[in-house]
Design an enzyme around this catalytic site. Structure first.
Site, PDB file in Angstrom:
ATOM      1  N   ASP A  74     -42.626  -3.907  41.581  1.00 37.82           N
ATOM      2  CA  ASP A  74     -43.137  -4.939  42.490  1.00 37.82           C
ATOM      3  C   ASP A  74     -42.844  -4.557  43.932  1.00 37.82           C
ATOM      4  OD1 ASP A  74     -40.412  -5.352  42.137  1.00 37.82           O
ATOM      5  OD2 ASP A  74     -40.616  -7.340  41.254  1.00 37.82           O
ATOM      6  N   ASN A 142     -35.527 -18.140  38.017  1.00 41.60           N
ATOM      7  CA  ASN A 142     -36.635 -19.030  37.643  1.00 41.60           C
ATOM      8  C   ASN A 142     -37.424 -18.488  36.448  1.00 41.60           C
ATOM      9  OD1 ASN A 142     -37.981 -16.879  38.766  1.00 41.60           O
ATOM     10  ND2 ASN A 142     -39.291 -18.087  40.113  1.00 41.60           N
ATOM     11  N   HIS A 144     -38.676 -15.392  36.170  1.00 44.62           N
ATOM     12  CA  HIS A 144     -39.696 -14.360  36.433  1.00 44.62           C
ATOM     13  C   HIS A 144     -39.264 -12.991  35.916  1.00 44.62           C
ATOM     14  CE1 HIS A 144     -38.101 -13.367  40.812  1.00 44.62           C
ATOM     15  NE2 HIS A 144     -37.432 -12.697  39.901  1.00 44.62           N
TER      16      HIS A 144
END
Ligand code: F6R
Length: 248
Positions: A74, A142, A144
């Site tokens: 990413d 969270n 991810h």
């Protein structure tokens, strides 16, 4: 016919140091197998000790990354490609340089132009060269994986994304304040990651207790993108330290 999946192997280790050694062993097993190997190394805090352990082995001649190609997991959008705060810069300092992996063996995610088209081309090129052999992933608080923020479904492709407030808050520590954190990013999609030959998910610290349990024991679904590792094509190993597993 419903596809069957092999349950992830969950290995609970005593502490972060044991996690780093076990992760380095698992990575070395894949990397030292015959032939070229394509890996995806997560950035972030959790794998730092693992990469340092590999760098140490590399310096002693006990880890050989000459067959390794790297695919970026990413990246932020909207900052200069040369900025040291790019995730590429982080990966360069923590993984590529210490392990002697030449930048020419790295597939860097696109961050400008038509990102939807460029990400689709990136996925196609990755599939063409045989996909990912090993994805080394961390778990967001969270839920991810990469920057596949909730909600992300298992069919999601490599694409531009908007970071959630939770991720921006978590990453503020690298940027000085939340206002400085880029709000857009690109990420390998879950569908790309779930096709990997192997997934190694590293989870450390009490703060990840609730989310690791939800990911591995709760319902599989887009609210906790990491839960989809239970539907991955290849083998999945979750290395988790006792603080994260027990929550104390
Ligand atoms: C990093 C990444 C993120 C992190 C996750 C955990 O490239 O894609 O998904 O792996 O946010 O981060 P740490 O390890 O800092 O808790």
């Amino acid at each position: 016919m419903a596809e069957s999946h092999v349950e992830p192997t969950i290995e609970v280790v005593d502490d972060p140091a044991s996690l780093a050694r076990a992760a380095a062993d698992a990575i070395a097993r894949v990397v030292h197998a015959e032939g070229p190997v394509t890996i995806v190394p997560a950035t972030g805090e959790t794998p730092v000790d693992t990469y340092a352990e590999l760098a140490d082995r590399h310096a002693r001649g006990a880890f050989d990354a000459s067959a390794v190609s790297v695919v970026q997991l990413d990246e932020y959008v909207g900052i200069e490609r040369e900025d040291r705060r790019t995730l590429f810069g982080w990966m360069d300092r923590t993984v590529l340089t210490p392990l002697g992996i030449d930048a020419r063996r790295v597939a860097r995610l696109p961050t400008d132009g038509d990102l939807v088209a460029a990400c689709a081309a990136f996925d196609a090129a990755l599939a063409e060269r045989g996909g990912i052999d090993l994805a080394i992933l961390g778990l967001g608080a969270n839920g991810h994986l990469g920057f596949n923020e909730p909600p992300s479904d298992a069919a999601s492709v490599t694409r531009p994304v908007q970071l959630t407030p939770a991720t921006i808050a978590a990453n503020a520590r690298y940027w000085g304040s939340e206002n400085e954190v880029p709000t857009r990013a690109v990420t390998l999609g879950l569908s790309t990651l779930l096709e990997a030959g192997e997934i190694l998910l590293l989870v450390s610290g009490e703060a990840k207790h609730e989310i690791v349990r939800r990911a591995l024991e709760g319902p599989v679904g887009e609210d906790v993108p990491a839960s989809f590792v239970r539907e991955a094509r290849g083998s999945v190993t979750v290395l988790v330290d006792r603080a994260a597993w027990d929550g104390q």
